[in-house]
Write a protein that holds these residues in place. Structure first.
Motif, short mmCIF file in Angstrom:
data_model
loop_
_atom_site.label_atom_id
_atom_site.label_comp_id
_atom_site.label_asym_id
_atom_site.label_seq_id
_atom_site.Cartn_x
_atom_site.Cartn_y
_atom_site.Cartn_z
N GLU A 133 0.83 -1.21 0.00
CA GLU A 133 0.00 0.00 0.00
C GLU A 133 0.86 1.27 0.00
O GLU A 133 0.56 2.23 -0.68
CB GLU A 133 -0.93 -0.02 1.21
CG GLU A 133 -1.96 1.09 1.15
CD GLU A 133 -3.11 0.90 2.09
OE1 GLU A 133 -3.62 -0.23 2.19
OE2 GLU A 133 -3.49 1.89 2.74
N GLY A 134 1.96 1.22 0.76
CA GLY A 134 2.86 2.37 0.82
C GLY A 134 3.46 2.68 -0.54
O GLY A 134 3.55 3.84 -0.94
N LYS A 137 0.79 4.28 -2.76
CA LYS A 137 0.58 5.69 -2.40
C LYS A 137 1.73 6.54 -2.90
O LYS A 137 1.54 7.63 -3.42
CB LYS A 137 0.46 5.83 -0.87
CG LYS A 137 -0.87 5.37 -0.33
CD LYS A 137 -0.90 5.57 1.18
CE LYS A 137 -2.20 5.08 1.78
NZ LYS A 137 -2.19 5.10 3.25
N HIS A 138 2.95 6.03 -2.72
CA HIS A 138 4.15 6.78 -3.13
C HIS A 138 4.15 6.98 -4.65
O HIS A 138 4.48 8.06 -5.15
CB HIS A 138 5.39 6.01 -2.69
CG HIS A 138 6.68 6.71 -2.94
ND1 HIS A 138 6.96 7.97 -2.47
CD2 HIS A 138 7.79 6.34 -3.64
CE1 HIS A 138 8.18 8.34 -2.86
NE2 HIS A 138 8.70 7.37 -3.58
N ASP A 141 1.46 9.50 -5.91
CA ASP A 141 1.39 10.75 -5.15
C ASP A 141 1.24 12.00 -6.02
O ASP A 141 0.90 13.07 -5.52
CB ASP A 141 2.58 10.89 -4.18
CG ASP A 141 3.93 10.91 -4.87
OD1 ASP A 141 3.98 10.83 -6.11
OD2 ASP A 141 4.96 10.99 -4.16
N TYR A 150 -9.19 8.75 -2.57
CA TYR A 150 -8.08 7.81 -2.86
C TYR A 150 -8.23 6.37 -2.35
O TYR A 150 -7.54 5.49 -2.85
CB TYR A 150 -6.73 8.37 -2.37
CG TYR A 150 -6.44 9.76 -2.88
CD1 TYR A 150 -6.01 9.96 -4.20
CD2 TYR A 150 -6.61 10.88 -2.07
CE1 TYR A 150 -5.75 11.23 -4.68
CE2 TYR A 150 -6.36 12.15 -2.55
CZ TYR A 150 -5.93 12.32 -3.86
OH TYR A 150 -5.69 13.58 -4.33
N VAL A 151 -9.08 6.14 -1.37
CA VAL A 151 -9.14 4.79 -0.79
C VAL A 151 -9.49 3.76 -1.86
O VAL A 151 -8.82 2.72 -2.01
CB VAL A 151 -10.17 4.75 0.37
CG1 VAL A 151 -10.36 3.32 0.87
CG2 VAL A 151 -9.69 5.64 1.50
N ILE A 154 -6.69 3.11 -4.43
CA ILE A 154 -5.61 2.25 -3.93
C ILE A 154 -6.07 0.79 -3.94
O ILE A 154 -5.34 -0.10 -4.35
CB ILE A 154 -5.15 2.72 -2.52
CG1 ILE A 154 -4.45 4.08 -2.66
CG2 ILE A 154 -4.22 1.70 -1.87
CD1 ILE A 154 -4.33 4.85 -1.37
N SER B 97 6.51 14.64 -7.06
CA SER B 97 5.71 13.43 -7.24
C SER B 97 6.44 12.44 -8.14
O SER B 97 7.41 12.79 -8.81
CB SER B 97 4.38 13.81 -7.89
OG SER B 97 4.62 14.26 -9.21
N SER B 183 4.20 15.28 -1.53
CA SER B 183 4.59 15.38 -2.93
C SER B 183 4.83 16.82 -3.39
O SER B 183 4.95 17.07 -4.57
CB SER B 183 3.55 14.71 -3.82
OG SER B 183 2.32 15.38 -3.68
#
Lengths: 169, 279
Positions: A133-134, A137-138, A141, A150-151, A154, B97, B183
């Motif tokens: 998940e990280g 998200k990264h 971003d 966003y939930v 993802i 980003s 970001s």
């Protein structure tokens, strides 16, 4: 060896050669025209114009396999490159696994940010089939969504990763 | 951008430098900020796209980073992750980003001075140098001098490589970027610190601050106060406060700068206190 050079034609445009979604294409572009504007002019309207400053990610495309913002990039810079837009991933009848996952996960609300988000997800999943998940998200971003929070998106990328792993078995 | 007449794609550095000899020429790498950075009246764009400058490797003395290496490359490169406590990799991951990290290059980040550029700050702490190709050959200058009047070059100069000395690779490193959102390209402050302790005292130290001036901010007088001294709570408090005052002095009337000054003082104190715990 003589270096490649683009020169303005009499109409004040460069003729650039590139591949868009696998097809060779010749584009006439003005020096100040962004790749986003050029793509939309040539019918690739799935790539959206949002902030026009490289901040929102709705104009994301894949250039030589890597996700980038097309709004701050001069079109002439794409000369000789391979571009993939959202249209190159799948169709309504035959969607790409990521597109299907976004629909299944209910990750699309107004839809404006989704082409950019799917393109970013494609770049991530091309290099990592099991992102955490990280990492998702990264990687996403730079893709802003003003509707959903966003939930679901993802979740959609996780689902897409699962689908792609299944299909590659 | 409207005056541009030619776009040249050189394949060698020699050809690139030679193409830049033409008047009204401008060198462009990744295009992240090209519409803003191309000077008015530019007629020829020399594109870096085909130059063989995208690499990360080691020689016996330095970590070598090609100027066309992207921030994404830095973030994911095994050498950048392992050397210098991974500060290059970690700081690259905090640059804007993913979509920008895929485009933005090391050379571009150094070439266009901006308070919010991360790499000049990190490279200053690392004691790195910049290799530049000139009409007359090449030159290597410390990052600090690159931004000072000590280094003069014409518009035909091209940044080709970054060299970070491996002799400092085992020092202690710290990086922090304080921004509104993760970001963000911009930040309230960016710090890159490097130090080496010997017998409980600082043998070497570099404290670099970004987002304050167009170039990394370093205060050599305050660094001297710390070098060789015992890191007592009183010394840490006094030096940290002085960093805060020094940062505030740049724009005393700005509320954001007051916040920056507070961050500069607190981050310095936090880092130095952390060092005392390692003693």
């Amino acid at each position: 060896m003589k270096n490649e050079k683009l020169s303005l034609d009499k109409n004040g445009r460069f003729e650039i050669s590139l591949k868009v979604n696998g097809k060779p294409l010749s584009m006439e572009v003005k020096p100040s025209e962004s790749l986003l504007e050029a793509l939309r002019k040539y019918g690739y309207k799935g790539t959206k114009k949002g902030c026009d400053t490289g901040d929102c990610g709705s104009c994301a495309i894949l250039m030589d396999g890597s996700s980038r913002v097309s709004c701050v990039m001069p079109a002439f810079l794409a000369h000789g490159s391979e571009i993939t837009t959202i249209e190159g991933l799948g169709t309504v009848q035959n969607p790409h696994a990521i597109q299907a996952a976004f629909v299944e996960a209910g990750a699309v609300q107004c839809g404006f940010c989704i082409p950019g988000m799917i393109v970013s997800a494609k770049h991530l999943l091309d290099r990592n089939k099991t992102p955490g998940e990280g990492e998702i998200k990264h990687h996403l971003d730079g893709n802003l969504c003003r509707c959903t929070g966003y939930v679901k998106q993802i979740e959609a990328v996780k689902l897409a990763a699962k689908k792609l792993r299944k299909s590659s078995k | 951008m409207n005056n541009i007449k030619n776009v040249i794609f050189p394949e060698t550095l020699k050809d690139a430098v030679s193409a830049l000899k033409k008047k009204k020429s401008f060198f462009m790498s990744s295009s992240t900020f090209s519409f803003k950075s191309v000077p008015e009246g530019t007629e020829n764009i020399v594109l870096a796209k085909k130059l063989p400058l995208r690499y990360v490797k080691k020689d016996p003395k330095n970590l070598l980073i090609g100027a066309l290496t992207t921030f994404d490359d830095l973030e994911n490169n095994p050498l950048c992750r392992s050397l210098f406590s991974g500060i290059l990799s970690f700081s690259a991951s905090r640059c804007s980003s993913q979509l920008i990290r895929n485009m933005a290059t090391v050379g571009g980040n150094i070439a266009h001075p901006n308070a919010f550029n991360l790499l000049p700050v990190v490279l200053t702490a690392l004691g790195a140098s910049v290799k530049v190709a000139l009409r007359t050959g090449s030159k290597t200058v410390p990052v600090r001098d690159f931004y000072s009047s000590k280094f003069k070059c014409g518009t035909e100069a091209i940044i080709t490589e970054i060299q970070a000395p491996l002799s400092l690779a085992k020092d202690d490193f710290y990086f922090e970027k304080v921004s509104k959102i993760r970001s963000s390209w911009d930040s309230y402050i960016t710090v890159a610190f490097r130090s080496r302790l010997r017998n409980g005292r600082l043998e070497d130290l570099k404290l670099a601050f970004g987002a304050i001036t167009a170039f990394p901010y370093v205060n050599e007088a305050l660094e001297k106060e710390l070098l060789g001294a015992e890191l007592t709570p009183a010394l840490i408090k006094s030096v940290s406060a002085k960093y805060g005052e020094a940062v505030l002095a740049f724009h005393p009337a700005s509320r954001i700068n007051a916040y920056r000054a507070e961050l500069a003082a607190n981050l310095t104190a936090f880092y130095l206190k952390g060092l005392t715990e390692k003693v």
